[in-house]
Design a protein around this motif. Structure first.
Motif, PDB file in Angstrom:
ATOM      1  N   PHE A  59       3.184  -0.702  15.484  1.00  0.00           N
ATOM      2  CA  PHE A  59       1.964  -1.657  15.629  1.00  0.00           C
ATOM      3  C   PHE A  59       1.632  -1.629  17.108  1.00  0.00           C
ATOM      4  CE2 PHE A  59      -1.276  -4.955  14.711  1.00  0.00           C
ATOM      5  CZ  PHE A  59      -1.029  -5.927  15.358  1.00  0.00           C
TER       6      PHE A  59
ATOM      7  N   LEU B 159      -3.899   9.283   7.291  1.00  0.00           N
ATOM      8  CA  LEU B 159      -3.298   8.495   6.156  1.00  0.00           C
ATOM      9  C   LEU B 159      -4.330   8.346   5.365  1.00  0.00           C
ATOM     10  CD1 LEU B 159      -1.099   7.769   8.329  1.00  0.00           C
ATOM     11  CD2 LEU B 159      -1.094   5.502   7.445  1.00  0.00           C
TER      12      LEU B 159
ATOM     13  N   GLU C 180      -0.975  -8.494  10.998  1.00  0.00           N
ATOM     14  CA  GLU C 180      -0.448  -7.054  11.010  1.00  0.00           C
ATOM     15  C   GLU C 180       0.379  -6.402   9.858  1.00  0.00           C
ATOM     16  OE1 GLU C 180       2.920  -7.158  13.801  1.00  0.00           O
ATOM     17  OE2 GLU C 180       3.531  -5.284  13.494  1.00  0.00           O
ATOM     18  N   ALA C 181      -0.087  -5.421   9.653  1.00  0.00           N
ATOM     19  CA  ALA C 181       0.315  -4.509   8.258  1.00  0.00           C
ATOM     20  C   ALA C 181       1.444  -3.830   8.841  1.00  0.00           C
ATOM     21  CB  ALA C 181      -0.737  -3.481   7.894  1.00  0.00           C
TER      22      ALA C 181
ATOM     23  N   LEU D  65      -6.657  -1.206   3.284  1.00  0.00           N
ATOM     24  CA  LEU D  65      -6.586  -0.655   4.559  1.00  0.00           C
ATOM     25  C   LEU D  65      -6.789   0.762   4.572  1.00  0.00           C
ATOM     26  CD1 LEU D  65      -3.189  -2.301   5.623  1.00  0.00           C
ATOM     27  CD2 LEU D  65      -5.739  -2.893   6.304  1.00  0.00           C
ATOM     28  N   THR D  66      -7.771   1.144   5.444  1.00  0.00           N
ATOM     29  CA  THR D  66      -8.328   2.680   5.681  1.00  0.00           C
ATOM     30  C   THR D  66      -7.961   3.010   6.701  1.00  0.00           C
ATOM     31  OG1 THR D  66     -10.076   2.382   3.919  1.00  0.00           O
ATOM     32  CG2 THR D  66     -10.072   4.199   5.139  1.00  0.00           C
TER      33      THR D  66
ATOM     34  N   TYR E 106       0.490   5.432   1.222  1.00  0.00           N
ATOM     35  CA  TYR E 106      -0.302   6.527   1.812  1.00  0.00           C
ATOM     36  C   TYR E 106       0.295   7.704   1.784  1.00  0.00           C
ATOM     37  CZ  TYR E 106      -2.928   2.425   3.818  1.00  0.00           C
ATOM     38  OH  TYR E 106      -3.643   1.199   3.973  1.00  0.00           O
TER      39      TYR E 106
ATOM     40  N   TYR F 111     -14.079  -5.611   9.129  1.00  0.00           N
ATOM     41  CA  TYR F 111     -13.347  -6.866   9.048  1.00  0.00           C
ATOM     42  C   TYR F 111     -12.299  -7.067   9.603  1.00  0.00           C
ATOM     43  CZ  TYR F 111     -17.322  -7.610   5.773  1.00  0.00           C
ATOM     44  OH  TYR F 111     -18.640  -7.640   5.293  1.00  0.00           O
ATOM     45  N   GLY F 112     -11.878  -5.983  10.154  1.00  0.00           N
ATOM     46  CA  GLY F 112     -10.421  -6.233  10.972  1.00  0.00           C
ATOM     47  C   GLY F 112      -9.918  -4.771  11.313  1.00  0.00           C
ATOM     48  N   LEU F 113      -9.817  -4.515  12.746  1.00  0.00           N
ATOM     49  CA  LEU F 113      -9.211  -3.150  13.126  1.00  0.00           C
ATOM     50  C   LEU F 113      -7.982  -3.139  13.500  1.00  0.00           C
ATOM     51  CD1 LEU F 113      -9.308  -1.008  15.482  1.00  0.00           C
ATOM     52  CD2 LEU F 113     -10.539  -0.294  13.566  1.00  0.00           C
ATOM     53  N   TYR F 114      -7.028  -2.224  13.243  1.00  0.00           N
ATOM     54  CA  TYR F 114      -5.709  -2.182  13.582  1.00  0.00           C
ATOM     55  C   TYR F 114      -5.566  -0.729  14.576  1.00  0.00           C
ATOM     56  CZ  TYR F 114      -4.431  -4.961   9.875  1.00  0.00           C
ATOM     57  OH  TYR F 114      -4.227  -6.071   9.018  1.00  0.00           O
TER      58      TYR F 114
ATOM     59  N   MET G  43      -4.395  -5.723  17.102  1.00  0.00           N
ATOM     60  CA  MET G  43      -5.539  -5.884  15.872  1.00  0.00           C
ATOM     61  C   MET G  43      -6.450  -6.506  16.538  1.00  0.00           C
ATOM     62  SD  MET G  43      -3.464  -8.127  13.169  1.00  0.00           S
ATOM     63  CE  MET G  43      -3.356 -10.027  13.497  1.00  0.00           C
ATOM     64  N   LEU G  44      -7.832  -6.364  15.978  1.00  0.00           N
ATOM     65  CA  LEU G  44      -9.012  -7.033  16.582  1.00  0.00           C
ATOM     66  C   LEU G  44      -9.873  -7.407  15.400  1.00  0.00           C
ATOM     67  CD1 LEU G  44      -9.909  -4.115  19.259  1.00  0.00           C
ATOM     68  CD2 LEU G  44      -8.869  -6.268  19.674  1.00  0.00           C
ATOM     69  N   GLN G  45     -10.368  -8.500  15.542  1.00  0.00           N
ATOM     70  CA  GLN G  45     -11.262  -9.128  14.484  1.00  0.00           C
ATOM     71  C   GLN G  45     -12.421  -9.378  14.880  1.00  0.00           C
ATOM     72  OE1 GLN G  45      -9.472 -12.170  12.242  1.00  0.00           O
ATOM     73  NE2 GLN G  45     -10.520 -11.998  10.406  1.00  0.00           N
TER      74      GLN G  45
ATOM     75  N   TYR H  29      -2.954   0.489  -3.954  1.00  0.00           N
ATOM     76  CA  TYR H  29      -2.764  -0.969  -3.292  1.00  0.00           C
ATOM     77  C   TYR H  29      -2.669  -1.653  -4.287  1.00  0.00           C
ATOM     78  CZ  TYR H  29      -7.635  -1.416  -3.257  1.00  0.00           C
ATOM     79  OH  TYR H  29      -9.029  -1.640  -3.589  1.00  0.00           O
TER      80      TYR H  29
ATOM     81  N   TYR I 205       0.713  -1.062   0.036  1.00  0.00           N
ATOM     82  CA  TYR I 205      -0.169  -0.096   0.063  1.00  0.00           C
ATOM     83  C   TYR I 205       0.907   1.235  -0.193  1.00  0.00           C
ATOM     84  CZ  TYR I 205      -3.099  -3.465   2.169  1.00  0.00           C
ATOM     85  OH  TYR I 205      -3.802  -4.641   2.500  1.00  0.00           O
TER      86      TYR I 205
ATOM     87  N   PHE J  26      -5.997 -11.599   7.725  1.00  0.00           N
ATOM     88  CA  PHE J  26      -5.964 -10.596   8.384  1.00  0.00           C
ATOM     89  C   PHE J  26      -4.568 -10.632   9.452  1.00  0.00           C
ATOM     90  CE2 PHE J  26      -7.028  -6.872  10.609  1.00  0.00           C
ATOM     91  CZ  PHE J  26      -7.328  -7.021  11.897  1.00  0.00           C
TER      92      PHE J  26
ATOM     93  N   ARG K 294      -9.447  -2.970   8.072  1.00  0.00           N
ATOM     94  CA  ARG K 294      -9.554  -3.488   6.928  1.00  0.00           C
ATOM     95  C   ARG K 294     -10.858  -3.709   5.982  1.00  0.00           C
ATOM     96  NH1 ARG K 294      -9.545  -9.733   6.306  1.00  0.00           N
ATOM     97  NH2 ARG K 294      -8.093 -10.337   4.438  1.00  0.00           N
TER      98      ARG K 294
ATOM     99  N   TYR L 266      -8.930  -6.678  -0.413  1.00  0.00           N
ATOM    100  CA  TYR L 266      -9.251  -5.569   0.859  1.00  0.00           C
ATOM    101  C   TYR L 266      -8.208  -4.636   0.563  1.00  0.00           C
ATOM    102  CZ  TYR L 266     -11.961  -9.446   3.142  1.00  0.00           C
ATOM    103  OH  TYR L 266     -12.834 -10.180   3.261  1.00  0.00           O
TER     104      TYR L 266
ATOM    105  N   GLN M  70      -2.739  -6.033  -4.408  1.00  0.00           N
ATOM    106  CA  GLN M  70      -2.967  -7.350  -3.792  1.00  0.00           C
ATOM    107  C   GLN M  70      -2.105  -8.537  -4.348  1.00  0.00           C
ATOM    108  OE1 GLN M  70      -5.162  -7.843  -1.320  1.00  0.00           O
ATOM    109  NE2 GLN M  70      -5.814  -5.921  -1.127  1.00  0.00           N
TER     110      GLN M  70
ATOM    111  N   LEU N  93      -5.170   6.681   1.292  1.00  0.00           N
ATOM    112  CA  LEU N  93      -4.782   5.845   0.478  1.00  0.00           C
ATOM    113  C   LEU N  93      -4.395   6.419  -1.122  1.00  0.00           C
ATOM    114  CD1 LEU N  93      -3.782   2.678   0.419  1.00  0.00           C
ATOM    115  CD2 LEU N  93      -6.475   2.310  -0.221  1.00  0.00           C
TER     116      LEU N  93
ATOM    117  N   TYR O  21      -2.412   1.635  15.715  1.00  0.00           N
ATOM    118  CA  TYR O  21      -1.057   2.255  15.606  1.00  0.00           C
ATOM    119  C   TYR O  21      -0.778   3.384  16.381  1.00  0.00           C
ATOM    120  CZ  TYR O  21      -0.465  -1.012  11.596  1.00  0.00           C
ATOM    121  OH  TYR O  21      -0.485  -2.505  10.885  1.00  0.00           O
TER     122      TYR O  21
ATOM    123  N   GLY P  83      -2.208  -9.686   3.049  1.00  0.00           N
ATOM    124  CA  GLY P  83      -3.343  -9.644   1.958  1.00  0.00           C
ATOM    125  C   GLY P  83      -4.601 -10.304   2.274  1.00  0.00           C
TER     126      GLY P  83
END
Lengths: 113, 116
Positions: free
Chosen positions: B45, A43, A101-102, B104-105, A35, B30-33, B48-50, A48, A33, A99, B92, B102, A50, A45, B35, A96
């Motif tokens: 990081f 941030l 860590e990014a 990431l926003t 940003y 669908y997934g929460l980070y 993260m929670l799902q 990105y 990605y 789910f 996500r 997906y 995949q 986007l 940071y 990708g």
């Protein structure tokens, strides 16, 4: 050590010139990605990807271009069409579809004079 | 564009006080980070929670995702100067480009200052 590397950390360019920001990862991540961060904007986007040879526009793609010829690399070109290119640019990667860590690079601060 | 709303935008607290930062979406996450960022640097990081109702803790920081998976909170107990920085929530979310894709926003961030 695995990680994601952005270079250079600081970049200065004259108005009207294209400039390419580098992003490399050795984490074997499928997704990458780009940003842009401005003060008070969080941030946003840009693009990105995949998978290799495929990428999608994000929310603010105008004036930017990318390529994904290799899994490890996702360079971002800031073209002369970008009206306000001075900003802090961050690159990230993740597994990708899963789910996980990014990971983020340390960023490139681009200043156009 | 898909957006995440963070509140407050900035927060100044006395050292030792507790604080909470919120992150809200109008759509299912669908997934929460979470940071943390020092100005001009990359993102660190935190968690993260799902799953709906999920809660995670690390040292003095606790993050929760509500049952509907549309809101998350980050709680810091007994804040310290080392907690100062910008906290960002990221989600996500399905992209429009195709099934299984997906993006990431991120929210706009919350700037935390801790006064000794």
């Amino acid at each position: 050590d695995g990680g994601i590397t952005q270079s250079p950390k600081y970049l200065f360019r004259k108005e009207g010139q294209n400039v390419t920001l580098s992003c490399e990862q050795n984490l074997n991540h499928d997704a990458m990605y780009w940003y842009r961060q401005d003060p008070g904007q969080g941030l946003r986007l840009i693009y990105y990807s995949q998978i290799v040879n495929d990428f999608q526009k994000g929310d603010i793609a105008e004036g930017y271009s990318v390529s994904r010829e290799k899994k490890e690399s996702f360079p971002l070109t800031v073209t002369s069409a970008q009206k306000n290119p001075t900003a802090f640019y961050l690159c990230a990667s993740s597994m990708g579809r899963r789910f996980t860590e990014a990971f983020f690079g340390q960023g490139t601060r681009l200043t156009v004079v | 564009s898909q957006e995440l709303e963070q509140s407050p935008q900035s927060l100044i607290v006395q050292e030792g006080k507790n604080l909470t930062i919120n992150c809200t979406s109008s759509k299912t996450l669908y997934g929460l980070y979470w940071y943390k960022q020092k100005y001009g640097e990359g993102l660190i990081f935190l968690m993260m929670l799902q799953k709906g109702g999920e809660e995670k803790s690390h040292e003095k920081i606790t993050a929760k995702l509500d049952e509907k998976k549309q809101q998350s909170s980050l709680h810091i107990t007994a804040s310290q100067p080392s907690h100062a920085g910008i906290y960002l929530c990221g989600a996500r979310m399905p992209s429009y480009s195709g099934a299984g894709s997906y993006q990431l926003t991120f929210g706009k961030g919350t700037k935390l200052s801790v006064i000794p």
